[in-house]
Design a protein around this motif. Structure first.
Motif, mmCIF file in Angstrom:
data_model
loop_
_atom_site.group_PDB
_atom_site.id
_atom_site.type_symbol
_atom_site.label_atom_id
_atom_site.label_comp_id
_atom_site.label_asym_id
_atom_site.label_seq_id
_atom_site.Cartn_x
_atom_site.Cartn_y
_atom_site.Cartn_z
ATOM 1 N N VAL A 28 -10.382 6.573 5.918
ATOM 2 C CA VAL A 28 -10.004 5.834 7.127
ATOM 3 C C VAL A 28 -10.038 4.334 6.859
ATOM 4 O O VAL A 28 -9.144 3.594 7.266
ATOM 5 N N MET A 29 -11.049 3.849 6.157
ATOM 6 C CA MET A 29 -11.159 2.417 5.869
ATOM 7 C C MET A 29 -9.998 1.953 4.972
ATOM 8 O O MET A 29 -9.447 0.867 5.175
ATOM 9 N N LEU A 30 -9.613 2.741 3.978
ATOM 10 C CA LEU A 30 -8.487 2.372 3.124
ATOM 11 C C LEU A 30 -7.185 2.301 3.916
ATOM 12 O O LEU A 30 -6.380 1.392 3.723
ATOM 13 N N VAL A 31 -6.976 3.244 4.831
ATOM 14 C CA VAL A 31 -5.773 3.221 5.657
ATOM 15 C C VAL A 31 -5.777 1.972 6.536
ATOM 16 O O VAL A 31 -4.754 1.300 6.689
ATOM 17 N N LEU A 32 -6.924 1.615 7.108
ATOM 18 C CA LEU A 32 -6.998 0.416 7.949
ATOM 19 C C LEU A 32 -6.734 -0.857 7.135
ATOM 20 O O LEU A 32 -6.055 -1.770 7.614
ATOM 21 N N ILE A 33 -7.254 -0.923 5.921
ATOM 22 C CA ILE A 33 -7.009 -2.098 5.072
ATOM 23 C C ILE A 33 -5.528 -2.210 4.730
ATOM 24 O O ILE A 33 -4.944 -3.298 4.790
ATOM 25 N N ILE A 34 -4.892 -1.095 4.403
ATOM 26 C CA ILE A 34 -3.461 -1.113 4.084
ATOM 27 C C ILE A 34 -2.648 -1.537 5.300
ATOM 28 O O ILE A 34 -1.723 -2.348 5.193
ATOM 29 N N MET A 35 -2.999 -1.048 6.484
ATOM 30 C CA MET A 35 -2.288 -1.444 7.700
ATOM 31 C C MET A 35 -2.469 -2.936 7.974
ATOM 32 O O MET A 35 -1.534 -3.622 8.390
ATOM 33 N N LEU A 36 -3.651 -3.459 7.727
ATOM 34 C CA LEU A 36 -3.911 -4.884 7.928
ATOM 35 C C LEU A 36 -3.075 -5.723 6.966
ATOM 36 O O LEU A 36 -2.464 -6.717 7.363
ATOM 37 N N ILE A 37 -3.021 -5.321 5.712
ATOM 38 C CA ILE A 37 -2.245 -6.066 4.716
ATOM 39 C C ILE A 37 -0.765 -6.051 5.064
ATOM 40 O O ILE A 37 -0.075 -7.056 4.931
ATOM 41 N N ILE A 38 -0.255 -4.929 5.527
ATOM 42 C CA ILE A 38 1.167 -4.819 5.859
ATOM 43 C C ILE A 38 1.514 -5.662 7.081
ATOM 44 O O ILE A 38 2.580 -6.272 7.138
ATOM 45 N N THR A 39 0.617 -5.751 8.049
ATOM 46 C CA THR A 39 0.945 -6.456 9.287
ATOM 47 C C THR A 39 0.690 -7.951 9.229
ATOM 48 O O THR A 39 1.081 -8.660 10.155
ATOM 49 N N ILE A 40 0.071 -8.484 8.173
ATOM 50 C CA ILE A 40 -0.152 -9.926 8.070
ATOM 51 C C ILE A 40 1.195 -10.601 7.847
ATOM 52 O O ILE A 40 1.941 -10.228 6.952
#
Length: 142
Positions: A28-40
């Motif tokens: 779950v944490m890896l998915v959240l980090i990837i989503m954060l990187i994509i949305t910046i």
């Protein structure tokens, strides 16, 4: 909850495993980090310039050249005469009001703080000076 099986010994009740399963939490944490990187949003530090298109004809009259020097301590000189910021703004406003604007040659020394040069350029832009250029940039190629 996971259960831990005993070695076949005396008790009929299985023991409860106390450790938490970390794999789903890490996923779950890896998915959240990837989503954060994509949305910046992508940082775009661009300066809009009006570049000429095609060859320009040679000028009919030689332009008037005004040398603006910025010394190491931030002192600004207009054609060799030291001016304070208010006098500089008045001279820039006068130069901008002329129909055929003079060329402003901005010549900072190599050790001048950037804020001093940026203040002169910002004042020129704010007052409507369109013909301004940096002269002597080869001193910065060290």
């Amino acid at each position: 909850m996971g259960m831990q099986m005993g070695s076949g010994g005396g008790s009929a009740d299985p023991e409860v495993m106390i450790e938490m399963n970390m794999t789903p939490l890490i996923d779950v944490m890896l998915v959240l980090i990837i989503m954060l990187i994509i949305t910046i949003p992508i940082q775009n530090h661009a300066v809009n310039l009006n570049l000429p298109t095609g060859p320009t004809p040679p000028p009919l009259v030689d332009p008037v050249v005004i040398n603006v020097d910025v010394d190491f301590d931030g002192t600004v000189s207009w054609n060799g005469t030291a001016v304070d910021p208010k006098q500089l703004e008045a001279k820039l406003a006068e130069a901008a009001s002329v129909a055929n604007q003079p060329e402003i040659h901005l010549r900072p020394v190599a050790v001048v703080p950037y804020k001093s040069v940026a203040a002169v350029m910002a004042a020129a832009q704010r007052l409507g000076v369109t013909k301004i250029g940096m002269v002597g940039n080869e001193q910065f190629l060290k």
